[in-house]
Design a protein around this motif. Structure first.
Motif, PDB file in Angstrom:
ATOM      1  N   GLN A 168       0.872  -1.171   0.000  1.00 30.50           N
ATOM      2  CA  GLN A 168       0.000   0.000   0.000  1.00 30.50           C
ATOM      3  C   GLN A 168       0.906   1.217   0.000  1.00 30.50           C
ATOM      4  O   GLN A 168       1.843   1.305   0.797  1.00 30.50           O
ATOM      5  CB  GLN A 168      -0.880   0.045   1.243  1.00 30.50           C
ATOM      6  CG  GLN A 168      -2.165  -0.738   1.125  1.00 30.50           C
ATOM      7  CD  GLN A 168      -3.120  -0.423   2.253  1.00 30.50           C
ATOM      8  OE1 GLN A 168      -2.743  -0.424   3.412  1.00 30.50           O
ATOM      9  NE2 GLN A 168      -4.373  -0.167   1.921  1.00 30.50           N
ATOM     10  N   VAL A 193     -11.255   3.052   7.492  1.00 31.48           N
ATOM     11  CA  VAL A 193     -10.648   4.199   6.815  1.00 31.48           C
ATOM     12  C   VAL A 193     -11.651   5.335   6.659  1.00 31.48           C
ATOM     13  O   VAL A 193     -11.282   6.518   6.700  1.00 31.48           O
ATOM     14  CB  VAL A 193     -10.030   3.806   5.452  1.00 31.48           C
ATOM     15  CG1 VAL A 193      -8.811   2.931   5.663  1.00 31.48           C
ATOM     16  CG2 VAL A 193     -11.037   3.123   4.543  1.00 31.48           C
ATOM     17  N   ASP A 194     -12.927   4.997   6.499  1.00 36.22           N
ATOM     18  CA  ASP A 194     -13.949   6.046   6.431  1.00 36.22           C
ATOM     19  C   ASP A 194     -14.012   6.822   7.749  1.00 36.22           C
ATOM     20  O   ASP A 194     -14.140   8.058   7.756  1.00 36.22           O
ATOM     21  CB  ASP A 194     -15.319   5.440   6.129  1.00 36.22           C
ATOM     22  CG  ASP A 194     -15.465   4.992   4.685  1.00 36.22           C
ATOM     23  OD1 ASP A 194     -14.679   5.445   3.827  1.00 36.22           O
ATOM     24  OD2 ASP A 194     -16.371   4.182   4.409  1.00 36.22           O
ATOM     25  N   TRP A 198      -9.355  -6.947   4.936  1.00 32.93           N
ATOM     26  CA  TRP A 198      -9.773  -5.893   4.033  1.00 32.93           C
ATOM     27  C   TRP A 198      -8.648  -4.885   3.886  1.00 32.93           C
ATOM     28  O   TRP A 198      -8.014  -4.503   4.861  1.00 32.93           O
ATOM     29  CB  TRP A 198     -11.027  -5.182   4.562  1.00 32.93           C
ATOM     30  CG  TRP A 198     -11.576  -4.201   3.576  1.00 32.93           C
ATOM     31  CD1 TRP A 198     -12.506  -4.435   2.599  1.00 32.93           C
ATOM     32  CD2 TRP A 198     -11.235  -2.825   3.450  1.00 32.93           C
ATOM     33  NE1 TRP A 198     -12.772  -3.298   1.879  1.00 32.93           N
ATOM     34  CE2 TRP A 198     -12.004  -2.280   2.375  1.00 32.93           C
ATOM     35  CE3 TRP A 198     -10.360  -1.977   4.102  1.00 32.93           C
ATOM     36  CZ2 TRP A 198     -11.923  -0.954   1.961  1.00 32.93           C
ATOM     37  CZ3 TRP A 198     -10.273  -0.665   3.693  1.00 32.93           C
ATOM     38  CH2 TRP A 198     -11.053  -0.164   2.638  1.00 32.93           C
ATOM     39  N   ASN A 228      -4.804  -2.050   5.924  1.00 30.32           N
ATOM     40  CA  ASN A 228      -4.904  -3.427   5.443  1.00 30.32           C
ATOM     41  C   ASN A 228      -5.109  -4.358   6.633  1.00 30.32           C
ATOM     42  O   ASN A 228      -4.762  -4.028   7.761  1.00 30.32           O
ATOM     43  CB  ASN A 228      -3.648  -3.814   4.653  1.00 30.32           C
ATOM     44  CG  ASN A 228      -2.378  -3.642   5.464  1.00 30.32           C
ATOM     45  OD1 ASN A 228      -1.963  -4.561   6.171  1.00 30.32           O
ATOM     46  ND2 ASN A 228      -1.769  -2.466   5.381  1.00 30.32           N
ATOM     47  N   SER A 252      -3.520   0.691  -3.406  1.00 29.11           N
ATOM     48  CA  SER A 252      -3.643  -0.502  -2.573  1.00 29.11           C
ATOM     49  C   SER A 252      -3.537  -1.712  -3.486  1.00 29.11           C
ATOM     50  O   SER A 252      -4.449  -2.015  -4.265  1.00 29.11           O
ATOM     51  CB  SER A 252      -4.987  -0.520  -1.833  1.00 29.11           C
ATOM     52  OG  SER A 252      -5.049   0.530  -0.885  1.00 29.11           O
ATOM     53  N   GLY A 280      -7.630  -1.141   1.675  1.00 26.32           N
ATOM     54  CA  GLY A 280      -8.081  -0.088   0.779  1.00 26.32           C
ATOM     55  C   GLY A 280      -7.740   1.276   1.341  1.00 26.32           C
ATOM     56  O   GLY A 280      -7.078   1.399   2.371  1.00 26.32           O
ATOM     57  N   HIS A 281      -8.212   2.298   0.653  1.00 27.81           N
ATOM     58  CA  HIS A 281      -7.888   3.663   1.061  1.00 27.81           C
ATOM     59  C   HIS A 281      -8.995   4.610   0.622  1.00 27.81           C
ATOM     60  O   HIS A 281      -9.796   4.285  -0.260  1.00 27.81           O
ATOM     61  CB  HIS A 281      -6.556   4.113   0.439  1.00 27.81           C
ATOM     62  CG  HIS A 281      -6.546   4.088  -1.057  1.00 27.81           C
ATOM     63  ND1 HIS A 281      -6.148   2.975  -1.790  1.00 27.81           N
ATOM     64  CD2 HIS A 281      -6.908   5.035  -1.975  1.00 27.81           C
ATOM     65  CE1 HIS A 281      -6.253   3.231  -3.074  1.00 27.81           C
ATOM     66  NE2 HIS A 281      -6.716   4.470  -3.220  1.00 27.81           N
ATOM     67  N   VAL A 282      -9.035   5.776   1.258  1.00 25.59           N
ATOM     68  CA  VAL A 282      -9.875   6.881   0.817  1.00 25.59           C
ATOM     69  C   VAL A 282      -8.999   8.134   0.848  1.00 25.59           C
ATOM     70  O   VAL A 282      -8.107   8.265   1.690  1.00 25.59           O
ATOM     71  CB  VAL A 282     -11.127   7.075   1.701  1.00 25.59           C
ATOM     72  CG1 VAL A 282     -12.047   5.882   1.599  1.00 25.59           C
ATOM     73  CG2 VAL A 282     -10.746   7.338   3.146  1.00 25.59           C
ATOM     74  N   GLY A 323     -12.940  -3.591   8.018  1.00 36.63           N
ATOM     75  CA  GLY A 323     -13.710  -3.232   6.836  1.00 36.63           C
ATOM     76  C   GLY A 323     -13.448  -1.801   6.433  1.00 36.63           C
ATOM     77  O   GLY A 323     -12.667  -1.077   7.070  1.00 36.63           O
ATOM     78  N   LYS A 324     -14.136  -1.379   5.381  1.00 37.64           N
ATOM     79  CA  LYS A 324     -13.952  -0.029   4.863  1.00 37.64           C
ATOM     80  C   LYS A 324     -14.334   1.032   5.890  1.00 37.64           C
ATOM     81  O   LYS A 324     -13.845   2.170   5.844  1.00 37.64           O
ATOM     82  CB  LYS A 324     -14.778   0.164   3.591  1.00 37.64           C
ATOM     83  CG  LYS A 324     -14.546   1.493   2.884  1.00 37.64           C
ATOM     84  CD  LYS A 324     -15.320   1.554   1.554  1.00 37.64           C
ATOM     85  CE  LYS A 324     -15.033   2.862   0.824  1.00 37.64           C
ATOM     86  NZ  LYS A 324     -15.575   4.032   1.518  1.00 37.64           N
ATOM     87  N   GLN A 325     -15.176   0.662   6.845  1.00 38.86           N
ATOM     88  CA  GLN A 325     -15.604   1.634   7.841  1.00 38.86           C
ATOM     89  C   GLN A 325     -14.427   2.187   8.638  1.00 38.86           C
ATOM     90  O   GLN A 325     -14.511   3.288   9.197  1.00 38.86           O
ATOM     91  CB  GLN A 325     -16.631   1.019   8.805  1.00 38.86           C
ATOM     92  CG  GLN A 325     -16.077  -0.018   9.780  1.00 38.86           C
ATOM     93  CD  GLN A 325     -16.120  -1.433   9.252  1.00 38.86           C
ATOM     94  OE1 GLN A 325     -16.269  -1.644   8.050  1.00 38.86           O
ATOM     95  NE2 GLN A 325     -16.028  -2.412  10.147  1.00 38.86           N
TER      96      GLN A 325
END
Length: 238
Positions: free
Chosen positions: A82, A125-126, A103, A117, A96, A105-107, A121-123
């Motif tokens: 990443q 980074v959100d 999970w 990583n 990523s 990812g990035h925002v 979950g995505k929550q």
């Protein structure tokens, strides 16, 4: 198994990172910050050569997109990484790799990237992004701390048996100088983010004192006297 917020603070041009992970000594890998140049971080399956290379390229004026392309071309295992890159103007790019463990990812937002990583979950980074943006009235350092605390509270990292505690964490800020304006890290602790917050709050009152001590050593207050004065102020506030 790491979550990070990398940012440039537009009010001052400072660059900084807030990071936490189940792995130990994460501060060792945060060597991608340089005042008046930019910020970069490679995590997951770390390639320690990426950050110095990215900073050299940023210092030469290359765009974050070009820097990322060079990092990928220079690394046959880049799909396991990443990577985030922010230049001195706040322009940024993030990647990523598809071989990161889920999970992952990035925002990205205005001058910042939240990435992680092996997360719940995505929550995660959100929540980090929301906390960083929502703390706009605070100092840069406090915004970085708020971001990783929010990532922890949103579920943080997970393994096969559930949640993985954060065993190391760091917050670092660079500005107009070659040296760090703030470099705090917890290398090994069962609650590393809480310990990082404790260290920050303990250190914060000392920052002005240390700056003045450097500028005017002849008239500097002895440190024991400063500690006594600080203790008296804290008692009076209670």
């Amino acid at each position: 198994m790491t979550f990070t917020l990398l940012a440039r603070f537009p009010k001052t041009g400072q660059v900084g990172i807030g990071i936490a992970t189940y792995s130990i000594t994460v501060g060792l890998y945060c060597n991608g910050l340089r005042g008046n140049t930019g910020a970069t971080m490679t995590q997951a399956f770390v390639n320690q050569g990426n950050n110095p290379l990215a900073l050299r390229l940023l210092a030469r004026g290359y765009t974050p997109e070009h820097v990322l392309a060079e990092l990928k071309a220079n690394d046959p295992n880049h799909e396991f990484r990443q990577i985030a890159v922010i230049d001195r103007l706040g322009r940024l790019v993030a990647y990523s790799g598809p071989k990161n463990r889920a999970w992952a990812g990035h925002v990205a937002g205005d001058g910042y990237v939240a990435m992680g990583n092996v997360l719940a979950g995505k929550q995660v980074v959100d929540a980090m992004a929301k906390a960083y943006e929502g703390a706009a009235s605070l100092s840069f350092e406090r915004r970085l701390l708020a971001a990783i605390e929010a990532g922890r509270d949103a579920g943080g990292q997970v393994g096969v048996d559930g949640h993985l505690t954060e065993r190391s964490a760091a917050v670092m800020v660079y500005g107009d100088y070659d040296h760090a304006e703030l470099d705090l890290r917890v290398d090994l602790h069962d609650k590393a983010i809480e310990e990082l917050r404790r260290a920050f709050e303990e250190y914060e009152p000392y920052r002005t004192y240390y700056r003045e001590r450097s500028k005017n050593p002849k008239d500097a207050m002895p440190q024991y006297a400063f500690v006594q004065t600080l203790a008296q102020k804290q008692e009076a506030a209670q």
